[in-house]
Design an enzyme around this catalytic site. Structure first.
Site, PDB file in Angstrom:
ATOM      1  N   LYS A 177       0.820  -1.211   0.000  1.00 32.88           N
ATOM      2  CA  LYS A 177       0.000   0.000   0.000  1.00 32.88           C
ATOM      3  C   LYS A 177       0.863   1.274   0.000  1.00 32.88           C
ATOM      4  O   LYS A 177       2.034   1.241   0.372  1.00 32.88           O
ATOM      5  CB  LYS A 177      -0.938  -0.001   1.220  1.00 32.88           C
ATOM      6  CG  LYS A 177      -1.956  -1.149   1.192  1.00 32.88           C
ATOM      7  CD  LYS A 177      -2.844  -1.067  -0.024  1.00 32.88           C
ATOM      8  CE  LYS A 177      -3.983  -2.066  -0.055  1.00 32.88           C
ATOM      9  NZ  LYS A 177      -3.599  -3.471  -0.177  1.00 32.88           N
TER      10      LYS A 177
HETATM   11  C1  LIG Z   1     -10.174  -3.111  -1.550  1.00 30.25           C
HETATM   12  C2  LIG Z   1      -9.504  -3.842  -0.421  1.00 30.25           C
HETATM   13  N1  LIG Z   1     -10.191  -4.056   0.706  1.00 30.25           N
HETATM   14  C3  LIG Z   1      -9.648  -4.690   1.750  1.00 30.25           C
HETATM   15  C4  LIG Z   1      -8.353  -5.154   1.710  1.00 30.25           C
HETATM   16  C5  LIG Z   1      -7.827  -5.935   2.866  1.00 30.25           C
HETATM   17  O1  LIG Z   1      -6.697  -5.409   3.456  1.00 30.25           O
HETATM   18  P1  LIG Z   1      -5.632  -6.371   4.179  1.00 30.25           P
HETATM   19  O2  LIG Z   1      -4.893  -7.083   3.113  1.00 30.25           O
HETATM   20  O3  LIG Z   1      -4.782  -5.408   4.936  1.00 30.25           O
HETATM   21  O4  LIG Z   1      -6.377  -7.284   5.078  1.00 30.25           O
HETATM   22  C6  LIG Z   1      -7.584  -4.928   0.570  1.00 30.25           C
HETATM   23  C7  LIG Z   1      -6.182  -5.378   0.513  1.00 30.25           C
HETATM   24  O5  LIG Z   1      -5.452  -5.235  -0.399  1.00 30.25           O
HETATM   25  C8  LIG Z   1      -8.178  -4.269  -0.535  1.00 30.25           C
HETATM   26  O6  LIG Z   1      -7.497  -4.058  -1.668  1.00 30.25           O
END
Ligand SMILES: Cc1ncc(COP(=O)(O)O)c(C=O)c1O
Length: 372
Positions: free
Chosen positions: A184
């Site tokens: 990110k």
């Molecule tokens: C649109 C979206 N929502 C939620 C998430 C979930 O985040 P995490 O990977 O930190 O659990 C991501 C992760 O890339 C995402 O792209």
């Protein structure tokens, strides 16, 4: 190219080591510690929000936000079908049902003209997902939510610092959720945060994040509701604080890199990018492209193989929620057509997107695409 280029490495060039060392040396390595509160404060403020609640990843951030909004069994939440699986799973964790809307061909985000037809008496919330750093049409979504008395929970996992008509991602809704996964724009390796301007919702999120220990600090081990341990450690938050200090720099780097890709690939037929629009500040989390195989002369799968052979890593775009066995088995309605989402899945891919890619590297990648 001589050097392997990964799809998206983290860029940690600020105070990360200094703050992590401080956390370790002072022994503050659990979730109690100054970096957690400072990271929450600074990141919420970066989103033009009053409150932040740091958690261990973006998936649980979404779940926590839904819990704080009171969403549960029997409810429905409208989400785009073209998203990362966490958006849908988080809804399922609450016992509610995710309901899918196709993407819009222009923005690749949720098609706002198709939301209302999915609203039922059980609908409680809309979850716009700001895909690849481009915000959704928040005016349209806000007016639909007002008309039908629905919550808005922005899944802003990919959109740190993105703007719509001069307002920041996260500041439009009842609650918003972010991810700080390693790829990110702002990262803690694994991590997430919910932000809100509503004190009651904020307190609910804090309460449920910490196993529903009493909020008055009483440790009598009496828990009135079922909670979760979604706490972020002070060591991780130390990285987060250092990243927020440089948030605008990282944002500018991603935007600059995306502009370079657009420039170097502009004369190659059959390659398109997520459109740009003056109302939107797209923070270009990923440099996603869609290939028209007829005009380009190769499919995206062939391009991926060719780039790999030249030491360049890429990724596929999301596969729509309506295509997921897990969600069909869960009972989601996956009937109907989701043509834009399927088009993106079939023809789309990410090019390397790290903040610290050099212009030379981007040029080299684009030359290999051009030669192909
Ligand atoms: C649109 C979206 N929502 C939620 C998430 C979930 O985040 P995490 O990977 O930190 O659990 C991501 C992760 O890339 C995402 O792209």
């Amino acid at each position: 190219m001589s050097k392997f280029i990964p799809v998206c490495e983290p860029f940690l060039d600020g105070n990360e080591l200094k703050y992590v060392t401080d956390a370790v040396e002072t022994g503050w390595i659990s979730s109690a510690g100054k970096y957690v509160t400072e990271f929450e404060k600074q990141f919420a403020s970066y989103c033009d929000c009053k409150y932040g609640v740091a958690v261990c990843n973006g998936t649980v951030a979404l779940h926590l936000a839904l819990v704080a909004l009171g969403i549960g069994k029997g409810d429905e939440v409208i989400i785009p079908t073209f998203t990362m699986i966490a958006s849908a799973f988080a809804v399922a964790y609450t016992g509610a049902t995710p309901v899918f809307v196709d993407a819009d061909k222009e923005t690749w985000n949720i098609d706002v003209t198709k939301i209302e037809e999915k609203i039922t008496p059980r609908t409680k919330a809309i979850m716009p997902v700001h895909i690849f750093g481009l915000m959704c049409d928040m005016d349209a979504i806000t007016s639909i939510a007002k008309k039908h008395n629905l919550y808005i929970l922005e899944d802003a996992a990919e959109a740190h610092g993105a703007e719509y008509k001069g307002r920041k991602a996260g500041s439009f809704s009842d609650m918003a959720s972010f991810s700080f996964f390693a790829n990110k724009n702002i990262t803690t390796g694994e991590g997430g945060m919910v932000v809100t301007n509503d004190e009651t919702i904020y307190n609910k999120a804090r309460y449920h994040k910490n196993l529903c220990f009493p909020m008055d600090g009483n440790r009598n081990y009496t828990h009135d509701e079922i909670g979760f341990n979604y706490r972020m450690s002070n060591v991780i938050a130390a990285i987060g604080l250092a990243q927020v200090e440089k948030a605008d720099t990282y944002k500018e780097l991603r935007i600059k890199n995306n502009a370079l890709y657009r420039e170097f690939l502009k004369d190659i037929p059959g390659i398109s990018f997520q459109p740009l629009h003056p109302d939107y500040l797209n923070v270009s989390w990923m440099n996603a492209i869609v290939i028209d195989p007829v005009k380009f002369g190769h499919t995206k799968d062939e391009l991926i193989v060719h780039l790999k052979a030249n030491g360049i890593d890429t990724r596929l775009l999301f596969n729509g929620m309506h295509n997921q066995k897990s969600l069909i088995d869960y009972g989601c309605d996956c009937s109907g057509q989701y043509l834009i989402s399927d088009w993106l899945t079939q023809n789309g891919m990410y090019l390397p997107s790290a903040s610290n890619l050099s212009e030379e590297e981007i040029k080299g990648i684009c030359e290999i695409i051009a030669e192909f």
